[in-house]
Write a protein that holds these residues in place. Sequence first.
Motif, PDB file in Angstrom:
ATOM      1  N   VAL A 156       0.831  -1.147   0.032  1.00  0.00           N
ATOM      2  CA  VAL A 156      -0.368   0.039   0.074  1.00  0.00           C
ATOM      3  C   VAL A 156       1.356   1.249  -0.115  1.00  0.00           C
ATOM      4  O   VAL A 156       1.789   1.399   1.106  1.00  0.00           O
ATOM      5  CB  VAL A 156      -0.865  -0.511   1.061  1.00  0.00           C
ATOM      6  CG1 VAL A 156      -2.062   1.116   1.685  1.00  0.00           C
ATOM      7  CG2 VAL A 156      -1.847  -0.998   1.060  1.00  0.00           C
ATOM      8  N   ILE A 157       0.396   2.239  -1.476  1.00  0.00           N
ATOM      9  CA  ILE A 157       1.113   3.685  -1.312  1.00  0.00           C
ATOM     10  C   ILE A 157      -0.494   4.552  -0.616  1.00  0.00           C
ATOM     11  O   ILE A 157      -1.164   4.422  -1.423  1.00  0.00           O
ATOM     12  CB  ILE A 157       1.569   3.858  -2.023  1.00  0.00           C
ATOM     13  CG1 ILE A 157       2.950   2.725  -2.776  1.00  0.00           C
ATOM     14  CG2 ILE A 157       2.319   5.160  -2.305  1.00  0.00           C
ATOM     15  CD1 ILE A 157       3.657   2.900  -4.102  1.00  0.00           C
TER      16      ILE A 157
ATOM     17  N   GLY B 156       4.330  -0.645   4.032  1.00  0.00           N
ATOM     18  CA  GLY B 156       3.744   0.673   3.355  1.00  0.00           C
ATOM     19  C   GLY B 156       4.343   1.527   3.283  1.00  0.00           C
ATOM     20  O   GLY B 156       5.278   2.210   3.911  1.00  0.00           O
ATOM     21  N   PHE B 157       3.411   3.051   2.296  1.00  0.00           N
ATOM     22  CA  PHE B 157       4.390   3.606   2.193  1.00  0.00           C
ATOM     23  C   PHE B 157       3.307   4.417   2.196  1.00  0.00           C
ATOM     24  O   PHE B 157       2.001   4.855   2.157  1.00  0.00           O
ATOM     25  CB  PHE B 157       5.437   3.737   0.835  1.00  0.00           C
ATOM     26  CG  PHE B 157       5.800   3.062   1.335  1.00  0.00           C
ATOM     27  CD1 PHE B 157       7.476   3.490   1.221  1.00  0.00           C
ATOM     28  CD2 PHE B 157       5.952   1.331   0.299  1.00  0.00           C
ATOM     29  CE1 PHE B 157       8.596   2.435   1.240  1.00  0.00           C
ATOM     30  CE2 PHE B 157       6.553   0.779   0.470  1.00  0.00           C
ATOM     31  CZ  PHE B 157       7.723   0.791   0.592  1.00  0.00           C
ATOM     32  N   LEU B 158       3.598   6.076   3.182  1.00  0.00           N
ATOM     33  CA  LEU B 158       2.805   6.896   3.716  1.00  0.00           C
ATOM     34  C   LEU B 158       3.768   8.559   2.357  1.00  0.00           C
ATOM     35  O   LEU B 158       4.468   8.352   2.407  1.00  0.00           O
ATOM     36  CB  LEU B 158       2.979   7.227   4.967  1.00  0.00           C
ATOM     37  CG  LEU B 158       1.434   6.367   5.700  1.00  0.00           C
ATOM     38  CD1 LEU B 158       1.780   6.180   7.050  1.00  0.00           C
ATOM     39  CD2 LEU B 158       0.733   6.605   5.382  1.00  0.00           C
ATOM     40  N   PHE B 159       2.222   9.385   2.662  1.00  0.00           N
ATOM     41  CA  PHE B 159       3.040   9.950   1.666  1.00  0.00           C
ATOM     42  C   PHE B 159       2.186  11.599   2.532  1.00  0.00           C
ATOM     43  O   PHE B 159       0.872  11.691   2.941  1.00  0.00           O
ATOM     44  CB  PHE B 159       2.688  10.749   0.283  1.00  0.00           C
ATOM     45  CG  PHE B 159       3.680   9.355  -0.659  1.00  0.00           C
ATOM     46  CD1 PHE B 159       6.031  10.357  -0.530  1.00  0.00           C
ATOM     47  CD2 PHE B 159       3.773   8.042  -0.525  1.00  0.00           C
ATOM     48  CE1 PHE B 159       6.194   9.611  -1.352  1.00  0.00           C
ATOM     49  CE2 PHE B 159       4.740   7.176  -1.138  1.00  0.00           C
ATOM     50  CZ  PHE B 159       6.118   8.261  -1.649  1.00  0.00           C
ATOM     51  N   PRO B 160       2.299  12.810   2.525  1.00  0.00           N
ATOM     52  CA  PRO B 160       2.238  13.871   3.480  1.00  0.00           C
ATOM     53  C   PRO B 160       0.743  14.109   2.283  1.00  0.00           C
ATOM     54  O   PRO B 160       0.998  14.346   1.482  1.00  0.00           O
ATOM     55  CB  PRO B 160       2.838  15.405   3.080  1.00  0.00           C
ATOM     56  CG  PRO B 160       4.341  14.204   3.054  1.00  0.00           C
ATOM     57  CD  PRO B 160       4.233  12.938   1.799  1.00  0.00           C
TER      58      PRO B 160
ATOM     59  N   LEU C 251       4.763   9.891  -5.855  1.00  0.00           N
ATOM     60  CA  LEU C 251       4.228   8.701  -5.928  1.00  0.00           C
ATOM     61  C   LEU C 251       4.547   7.313  -6.763  1.00  0.00           C
ATOM     62  O   LEU C 251       4.954   6.538  -6.629  1.00  0.00           O
ATOM     63  CB  LEU C 251       2.738   9.157  -5.757  1.00  0.00           C
ATOM     64  CG  LEU C 251       2.250   9.226  -4.940  1.00  0.00           C
ATOM     65  CD1 LEU C 251       0.552   9.254  -5.288  1.00  0.00           C
ATOM     66  CD2 LEU C 251       1.639   8.242  -3.619  1.00  0.00           C
ATOM     67  N   ARG C 252       4.713   8.900  -7.756  1.00  0.00           N
ATOM     68  CA  ARG C 252       5.284   8.136  -9.384  1.00  0.00           C
ATOM     69  C   ARG C 252       6.794   7.332  -9.348  1.00  0.00           C
ATOM     70  O   ARG C 252       6.996   6.616  -9.290  1.00  0.00           O
ATOM     71  CB  ARG C 252       5.307   8.966 -11.135  1.00  0.00           C
ATOM     72  CG  ARG C 252       5.775   8.363 -11.794  1.00  0.00           C
ATOM     73  CD  ARG C 252       5.740   8.678 -12.966  1.00  0.00           C
ATOM     74  NE  ARG C 252       5.211   9.872 -13.225  1.00  0.00           N
ATOM     75  CZ  ARG C 252       4.506  10.729 -13.375  1.00  0.00           C
ATOM     76  NH1 ARG C 252       5.672  11.528 -13.136  1.00  0.00           N
ATOM     77  NH2 ARG C 252       3.501  11.022 -13.329  1.00  0.00           N
ATOM     78  N   ALA C 253       7.649   8.350  -8.387  1.00  0.00           N
ATOM     79  CA  ALA C 253       8.760   8.380  -8.312  1.00  0.00           C
ATOM     80  C   ALA C 253       9.208   6.031  -6.605  1.00  0.00           C
ATOM     81  O   ALA C 253       9.860   5.877  -7.043  1.00  0.00           O
ATOM     82  CB  ALA C 253       9.363   8.557  -6.821  1.00  0.00           C
TER      83      ALA C 253
END
Length: 131
Positions: A46-47, A64-68, A80-82
């Motif tokens: 999950v991103i 998983g990966f969290l972004f602000p 997200l693409r990176a």
Amino acid sequence: DCVRSSAWTVTDLCRLYCWADILVMPSLFEGVPLSILEAQSLVCVVIATDVGAIDEIIIPEKTGFLFPNHPDTLALTPELRACIRILHADRRRLLEVATAELEQRRRESWTAFFEPFANRVESLCQGRRKG
């Protein structure tokens, strides 16, 4: 002009999660989305954006990966693409995260949470019946 779902049943949805390596879920508002829990249970990395209680079910960089959270989704797209590119290039890393997610879901299942409580209630009830 219209949205078409390719998953009309639970079986269809499970097939899609099993087919996919990654679930990307940028969102402005969430509680605890079942889609993340389902994806993790079926070994789909999950991103997601860090909103609601998502940070309680994703350990960043581990499960998983969290972004602000960003109101401008286009501004978040390069990050997200990176992340997707990195995981695509490093299949070992993808598998590590998927495995950690699955282990976490097994430890934190409804049964794992509820069973100790149910056992305690049962022992209290048995003690009450005896006394």
